[in-house]
Enzyme design. Structure first.
Site, short mmCIF file in Angstrom:
data_model
loop_
_atom_site.label_atom_id
_atom_site.label_comp_id
_atom_site.label_asym_id
_atom_site.label_seq_id
_atom_site.Cartn_x
_atom_site.Cartn_y
_atom_site.Cartn_z
N GLY A 11 0.86 -1.19 -0.06
CA GLY A 11 0.00 0.00 -0.18
C GLY A 11 0.91 1.19 -0.06
O GLY A 11 0.54 2.17 0.75
N SER A 13 1.62 3.26 -2.71
CA SER A 13 1.52 4.30 -3.71
C SER A 13 1.13 5.68 -3.29
O SER A 13 1.30 6.57 -3.98
CB SER A 13 0.47 3.74 -4.54
OG SER A 13 -0.70 3.58 -4.12
N VAL A 72 -3.10 -7.57 -1.71
CA VAL A 72 -2.65 -8.17 -0.64
C VAL A 72 -3.40 -9.38 -0.11
O VAL A 72 -3.12 -10.25 0.43
CB VAL A 72 -2.42 -7.23 0.48
CG1 VAL A 72 -1.17 -6.46 0.08
CG2 VAL A 72 -3.63 -6.42 0.85
N SER A 151 -3.39 0.30 14.31
CA SER A 151 -4.00 1.63 14.55
C SER A 151 -4.18 2.03 16.07
O SER A 151 -4.44 0.98 16.69
CB SER A 151 -5.65 1.65 13.83
OG SER A 151 -6.12 2.95 14.28
N GLN A 161 -17.03 2.28 12.48
CA GLN A 161 -15.81 1.51 12.24
C GLN A 161 -15.82 0.09 12.86
O GLN A 161 -14.81 -0.56 13.23
CB GLN A 161 -14.53 1.98 12.68
CG GLN A 161 -14.15 3.42 11.88
CD GLN A 161 -13.11 4.18 12.60
OE1 GLN A 161 -13.02 4.30 13.56
NE2 GLN A 161 -12.22 4.31 11.86
N TYR A 164 -13.86 -2.39 11.03
CA TYR A 164 -12.31 -2.16 10.88
C TYR A 164 -11.68 -2.14 12.07
O TYR A 164 -10.51 -2.87 12.06
CB TYR A 164 -12.28 -0.56 10.37
CG TYR A 164 -10.94 0.30 10.50
CD1 TYR A 164 -10.08 -0.03 9.34
CD2 TYR A 164 -10.66 1.08 11.28
CE1 TYR A 164 -8.94 0.58 9.29
CE2 TYR A 164 -9.46 1.77 11.43
CZ TYR A 164 -8.63 1.51 10.19
OH TYR A 164 -7.19 2.27 10.17
N LYS A 168 -7.77 -4.13 13.14
CA LYS A 168 -6.51 -3.41 13.59
C LYS A 168 -6.08 -3.99 14.89
O LYS A 168 -4.90 -4.26 14.81
CB LYS A 168 -6.78 -1.91 13.77
CG LYS A 168 -7.04 -1.33 12.37
CD LYS A 168 -5.87 -1.31 11.60
CE LYS A 168 -5.74 -1.31 10.07
NZ LYS A 168 -4.77 -1.12 9.47
N ILE A 197 -4.28 10.52 11.18
CA ILE A 197 -3.25 11.00 10.02
C ILE A 197 -4.01 11.58 8.68
O ILE A 197 -4.93 10.57 8.48
CB ILE A 197 -2.42 9.85 9.72
CG1 ILE A 197 -1.83 8.95 10.95
CG2 ILE A 197 -1.13 10.50 8.86
CD1 ILE A 197 -1.27 9.76 11.94
N ASN A 202 -9.49 9.09 5.39
CA ASN A 202 -10.55 9.93 6.17
C ASN A 202 -11.01 11.12 5.69
O ASN A 202 -11.34 12.06 6.34
CB ASN A 202 -9.85 10.21 7.58
CG ASN A 202 -8.51 10.57 7.43
OD1 ASN A 202 -8.00 11.35 6.55
ND2 ASN A 202 -7.41 9.97 8.47
#
Ligand SMILES: NC(=O)C1=CN([C@@H]2O[C@H](COP(=O)(O)OP(=O)(O)OC[C@H]3O[C@@H](n4cnc5c(N)ncnc54)[C@H](O)[C@@H]3O)[C@@H](O)[C@H]2O)C=CC1
Ligand SMILES: C[C@H](O)[C@@H]1OC(=O)[C@H](O)[C@@H]1O
Length: 261
Positions: A11, A13, A72, A151, A161, A164, A168, A197, A202
């Site tokens: 990741g 890029s 991935v 995270s 989330q 998500y 993490k 970040i 986000n």
């Protein structure tokens, strides 16, 4: 700190992965830049073009760089990626699991497919890449470094989330168990836990000025993080300075986590 080391960053890029890839190169490592071309462009990006630009930045720092496409969570693609990187750069010493997604969604209406996709990319992706990289590191016999971009969300919740945050927490747990499994081979496995970040992930969520101001106000160091803020902690974990650190996690959040009131 990393002269002669060879790194693969998934990741890479854009965003945090890019910041880490450039930080590793600035510290002396040659770097493979993983990217993925999804069915639908992410946030309007041409990921192949972005990855090539990151590779050019690494070369401008005097290091070798290659770009390598792989989803991935596709085991065959990950195996090929690690083989290609090893052949092109001459080995593999450092893996950074940076690839990740966080499409915000309400819990009560969460589609099963979205839950699966987020788990596939974030957690299964980290497993597949770590396993493929560790096999090469064990065969090389000179140890290695595996670092997961987990995270702050491994430690705290988010109402939008619920798919998500478990990935993490899982990534950090994966690093802990891998630290036990791979320690005898001299391979350390650690997590960094970024806070808030500023990246594409986000952008939509923070387009609400009230939410932006609220979050920013909770950060003791007074600002959102930038991808470059993650570079130093990763370089440290990848270096000899961290040779006795494994199974650990490092919050990189400007103090957000400890700020109760
Ligand atoms: N931005 C933030 O506040 C935080 C981000 N993180 C984590 O940092 C990591 C990087 O995120 P950001 O840079 O913020 O977002 P980003 O959206 O800028 O970057 C995500 C990167 O992952 C790549 N990616 C997505 N799916 C992939 C797949 N299947 N295969 C290969 N690459 C894939 C994207 O192409 C992109 O390069 C993620 O794991 C995220 O969960 C963790 C804590 C905070
Ligand atoms: C995408 C979010 O803004 C970001 O991702 C994380 O892992 C942090 O906890 C933030 O919620």
């Amino acid at each position: 700190m990393l002269d002669g080391r060879i790194a693969l960053v998934t990741g890479a890029s854009r965003g945090i992965g890019r910041g880490i890839a450039l930080g590793l190169a600035a510290a002396g490592a040659d770097v493979a830049v993983n990217y993925h071309i999804p069915g639908t462009p992410e946030f309007g990006h041409d990921n192949a073009q972005d990855a090539a630009a990151v590779a050019a930045e690494i070369e401008a720092l005097g290091r070798k760089a290659v770009t390598v496409e792989a989803d991935v969570c596709d085991g065959a693609a990950v195996t090929r990626m690690v083989e290609d990187v090893t052949a092109a750069l001459g080995g593999l010493d450092i893996l950074v699991n940076g690839a990740g997604i966080c499409p915000f969604h309400d819990f009560l209406t969460m589609p099963e497919q979205l839950w699966d996709r987020v788990h596939d990319v974030n957690l299964k992706g980290a497993f597949l890449c770590s396993q493929a990289a560790a096999r090469v590191m064990v065969a090389q016999g000179r140890g290695g470094r595996i670092i997961a971009v987990s995270s702050i969300s491994a430690l705290v919740g988010g109402g939008m989330q619920t798919h998500y945050t478990p990935t993490k927490a899982g990534m950090h747990s994966l690093m802990q168990s891998m630290a036990v499994s791979l320690g005898p081979h001299g391979i350390t496995c650690n997590s960094i836990l970024p806070g808030a970040i500023a990246t594409d992930i986000n952008k939509d969520d923070w387009s609400d000025p009230d939410k932006r101001a609220y979050l920013n106000g909770r950060i003791p160091l007074g600002r959102f993080g930038e991808p470059e803020d993650l570079a130093g902690p990763v370089v440290f974990l990848a270096s000899d300075a961290a040779r006795y650190v494994t199974g650990a996690s490092l919050l990189v959040d400007g103090g957000l986590f400890v700020n109760l009131q």
